[in-house]
Design a protein around this motif. Sequence first.
Motif, PDB file in Angstrom:
ATOM      1  N   PHE A 276       8.450 -12.788  37.025  1.00  0.00           N
ATOM      2  CA  PHE A 276       8.269 -14.067  37.700  1.00  0.00           C
ATOM      3  C   PHE A 276       7.739 -13.796  39.103  1.00  0.00           C
ATOM      4  CE2 PHE A 276      11.443 -14.651  34.448  1.00  0.00           C
ATOM      5  CZ  PHE A 276      11.162 -15.905  33.913  1.00  0.00           C
ATOM      6  N   PHE A 277       6.555 -14.331  39.403  1.00  0.00           N
ATOM      7  CA  PHE A 277       5.885 -14.073  40.671  1.00  0.00           C
ATOM      8  C   PHE A 277       6.037 -15.296  41.579  1.00  0.00           C
ATOM      9  CE2 PHE A 277       2.864 -11.356  37.914  1.00  0.00           C
ATOM     10  CZ  PHE A 277       3.761 -10.298  37.934  1.00  0.00           C
ATOM     11  N   PHE A 278       6.589 -15.073  42.780  1.00  0.00           N
ATOM     12  CA  PHE A 278       6.951 -16.170  43.681  1.00  0.00           C
ATOM     13  C   PHE A 278       6.051 -16.216  44.915  1.00  0.00           C
ATOM     14  CE2 PHE A 278      10.721 -15.807  41.134  1.00  0.00           C
ATOM     15  CZ  PHE A 278      11.258 -17.096  41.116  1.00  0.00           C
ATOM     16  N   GLY A 311      17.906  -8.847  34.088  1.00  0.00           N
ATOM     17  CA  GLY A 311      17.043  -7.708  33.799  1.00  0.00           C
ATOM     18  C   GLY A 311      15.567  -7.997  33.790  1.00  0.00           C
ATOM     19  N   HIS A 312      15.159  -9.147  34.329  1.00  0.00           N
ATOM     20  CA  HIS A 312      13.741  -9.476  34.403  1.00  0.00           C
ATOM     21  C   HIS A 312      13.197  -9.096  35.783  1.00  0.00           C
ATOM     22  CE1 HIS A 312      13.912 -11.460  30.499  1.00  0.00           C
ATOM     23  NE2 HIS A 312      15.071 -11.958  30.889  1.00  0.00           N
ATOM     24  N   GLU A 313      11.898  -9.218  35.943  1.00  0.00           N
ATOM     25  CA  GLU A 313      11.226  -8.709  37.138  1.00  0.00           C
ATOM     26  C   GLU A 313      10.878  -9.847  38.093  1.00  0.00           C
ATOM     27  OE1 GLU A 313       7.022  -6.454  38.328  1.00  0.00           O
ATOM     28  OE2 GLU A 313       7.642  -6.560  36.232  1.00  0.00           O
ATOM     29  N   ILE A 314      10.879  -9.531  39.375  1.00  0.00           N
ATOM     30  CA  ILE A 314      10.445 -10.451  40.419  1.00  0.00           C
ATOM     31  C   ILE A 314       9.244  -9.833  41.113  1.00  0.00           C
ATOM     32  CG2 ILE A 314      11.078 -11.426  42.668  1.00  0.00           C
ATOM     33  CD1 ILE A 314      13.989 -11.502  41.493  1.00  0.00           C
ATOM     34  N   GLY A 315       8.242 -10.661  41.397  1.00  0.00           N
ATOM     35  CA  GLY A 315       7.044 -10.154  42.052  1.00  0.00           C
ATOM     36  C   GLY A 315       6.446 -11.164  43.003  1.00  0.00           C
ATOM     37  N   LEU A 316       5.331 -10.785  43.602  1.00  0.00           N
ATOM     38  CA  LEU A 316       4.685 -11.567  44.655  1.00  0.00           C
ATOM     39  C   LEU A 316       3.526 -12.386  44.101  1.00  0.00           C
ATOM     40  CD1 LEU A 316       4.508 -12.099  47.753  1.00  0.00           C
ATOM     41  CD2 LEU A 316       2.826 -10.243  47.838  1.00  0.00           C
ATOM     42  N   HIS A 317       3.397 -13.613  44.623  1.00  0.00           N
ATOM     43  CA  HIS A 317       2.293 -14.502  44.294  1.00  0.00           C
ATOM     44  C   HIS A 317       1.684 -14.987  45.611  1.00  0.00           C
ATOM     45  CE1 HIS A 317      -0.046 -16.780  41.538  1.00  0.00           C
ATOM     46  NE2 HIS A 317       0.508 -17.956  41.768  1.00  0.00           N
TER      47      HIS A 317
END
Length: 512
Positions: A276-278, A311-317
């Motif tokens: 999920f990119f925030f 256990g999911h991923e966080i990323g940049l948007h």
Amino acid sequence: MLTIYSPPARAAEREYIYRVILGEFLGLDYTIAYRDGEHVELTLTSEATVERGNPPVRKLRMPDVLLQTPDYLWLTPASLPKQPLDWFMPPAKGSEEKPLPVIFGKRGRAGRYLETLGEEGEAGFYLGLDVFGSGLFMLTRYEEVAFRERDRHGRFPGRRSLACRESFLHRPIVNEYVELLWELLHKLWPELARRKREASVYLSHDVDYPFYVYGRSRLRMIRDILMDALRRRDFESARKKAGIFLRSRRALERDPYNTFDWLMELSEQAGLRSAFFFITEEQRAKSGLDGNYSIDDPVIQRLLQEIHARGHEIGLHPGYHTLLNPVRIRSQYEKLRQIAEDNGIRQEVWGGRQHYLRWRAPDTWQFWEDAGLDYDSTLSYADRAGFRCGVCYEFPVFNLKTRRELALRERPLIVMDQTILHPEYMGLGPEQAYETIRSLYLECRKYNGDFTLLWHNSQLVKSSDRSVYRRLVLELLGPNSRKGGSRENRLSDSLERRAGERCVQKNHQPSP
């Protein structure tokens, strides 16, 4: 060990593309020997063996075209492939063999793209494809530096790409070139062994609008509902938005964009991991193009915690206005890392994707590298699904302007939901959308490649969109689904029931 006898021009570009194709993609050991000439030759023995009176060295010879371009033409439109391209049929391996486009190349002495050297090929083969030059052209997005046309969002339009104009955007053409190269290498030297690969699936979700009600006045919501019902004839979306309008706006668990639990549940059932990119753009810098939330909102931070805990991923948007602004990219990444640290979120790898797929070669790559990110996953065209980089493998990137390989890696995006569904782009119906994605996924599977799919959490309001996504994940993409067949009937009802039951924080007053 292979020896590459290579012309010396543009050594930095050569060393990069030799390493990516031979070293990373095929996993072969090699050394480079520079010498003048018009060809690149690969051999398995050194010239010293010939001098000692041994039989002639077998070789694979290929033309050297792109990297022989004079300096005054380099990165200009005059250096782009001449159209229409030539096509040739590689040696048949099965009924599905297709002609290959020749991005850069040169026919052999007999006028063919594949010829034997010596009688019955005892001296090797001539392959008229410039495999390394064409690979460099695709992976570095050379044409996007040389060709200046942009759409209204500052993006290079897919319809203007060579792959689209020559009708091979739906094919990972670099992978096809690499397979042909390997076939000839293995014929010449059966003792060679290539690296084994496993196919991967990356599900990603750009969080532009986490909740529909955020930042929307009642007047704006009424306007949206009327637009859905009267102009778009989308009565289902109108009904769901009207429902949240009539109920308390504090009840976020029923918000039509709050599909996070549903997405994570689906990924988990299929044995996959979602990213999920925030957006972290500061509120004062926001425009209507940069989403409707603040990363500082406690509700959003609880969402980050839940994503990480499962256990999911966080990323940049990075926001809309970061296209040519390295300072903003760096500050937004630093903001994300700080928020993550404050919430006990730690990851070994950090990546993401540019908002609106606003990306420019090679500048955006350099900005991400300088900011300290590990990977980018922007590279698909907004208006056309397919293989923008011509490859379904993750790869290290190269800056054509500085002539340096970067630590940053590109994880090519193959399909975005908006690309196939939005009427301004491909505008496909549900069944066509599914079949298009399925076809691109199967292309990746041929090469044990990486399939990256972007589906926004806000693109699941309609049951038809949910159905397409659920079918993709449970029937096609997940390793678990491939083991036991479809489990859609068994899972769909429970997933739908749970979609709104687990919210980040029930009955929380949303941010304005």
